[in-house]
Design a protein around this motif. Sequence first.
Motif, PDB file in Angstrom:
ATOM      1  N   LEU A   1      33.258  24.650  39.221  1.00 33.11           N
ATOM      2  CA  LEU A   1      33.775  25.992  39.530  1.00 33.11           C
ATOM      3  C   LEU A   1      35.294  26.000  39.513  1.00 33.11           C
TER       4      LEU A   1
ATOM      5  N   ALA B   1      28.116  27.096  44.291  1.00 32.08           N
ATOM      6  CA  ALA B   1      27.758  26.023  43.359  1.00 32.08           C
ATOM      7  C   ALA B   1      26.323  25.560  43.595  1.00 32.08           C
ATOM      8  N   ARG B   2      25.952  25.358  44.846  1.00 28.29           N
ATOM      9  CA  ARG B   2      24.582  24.939  45.153  1.00 28.29           C
ATOM     10  C   ARG B   2      23.567  25.987  44.726  1.00 28.29           C
TER      11      ARG B   2
ATOM     12  N   THR C   1      31.524  30.322  50.410  1.00 26.26           N
ATOM     13  CA  THR C   1      32.385  29.216  49.970  1.00 26.26           C
ATOM     14  C   THR C   1      32.002  28.811  48.553  1.00 26.26           C
ATOM     15  N   ALA C   2      32.906  28.101  47.907  1.00 25.65           N
ATOM     16  CA  ALA C   2      32.649  27.656  46.545  1.00 25.65           C
ATOM     17  C   ALA C   2      31.468  26.693  46.503  1.00 25.65           C
ATOM     18  N   SER C   3      31.326  25.847  47.508  1.00 26.55           N
ATOM     19  CA  SER C   3      30.217  24.893  47.495  1.00 26.55           C
ATOM     20  C   SER C   3      28.872  25.600  47.668  1.00 26.55           C
TER      21      SER C   3
ATOM     22  N   HIS D   1      28.093  21.698  40.267  1.00 25.85           N
ATOM     23  CA  HIS D   1      28.963  20.926  41.141  1.00 25.85           C
ATOM     24  C   HIS D   1      30.180  21.787  41.430  1.00 25.85           C
ATOM     25  N   SER D   2      30.688  21.738  42.636  1.00 24.09           N
ATOM     26  CA  SER D   2      31.802  22.618  43.000  1.00 24.09           C
ATOM     27  C   SER D   2      33.043  22.348  42.161  1.00 24.09           C
ATOM     28  N   SER D   3      33.222  21.118  41.687  1.00 21.63           N
ATOM     29  CA  SER D   3      34.394  20.831  40.857  1.00 21.63           C
ATOM     30  C   SER D   3      34.346  21.592  39.536  1.00 21.63           C
TER      31      SER D   3
ATOM     32  N   ALA E   1      32.162  33.392  43.835  1.00 19.59           N
ATOM     33  CA  ALA E   1      32.837  32.351  44.609  1.00 19.59           C
ATOM     34  C   ALA E   1      34.126  32.862  45.253  1.00 19.59           C
TER      35      ALA E   1
END
Length: 84
Positions: free
Chosen positions: A49, A39-40, A34-36, A45-47, A28
């Motif tokens: 991370l 995460a996907r 990107t972090a999202s 969920h990105s939160s 990430a």
Amino acid sequence: MTNSPHVVVAGTRRVWSLEQKRAILAEADDPATTASEVARRHGLHSSLLFRWRRALLAEQQASAAPPTFVPLALPPPVTTAADV
């Protein structure tokens, strides 16, 4: 009212090892993604991370430098002729 048994479904909570978390966080941190997206890719969920990142930074700061204390020695009080 009927006495139907409760159906218990296994939780979806997964357990990640510290090495897996660090590998995902390193992925990430790559500027090309990107972090999202990360995460996907991992089904997170990105939160989560960002929570892992905060916990890792707090752990690193706690272990990096323990607080240092400076010993302090005060001289004895000065006595004057008026005090005697």
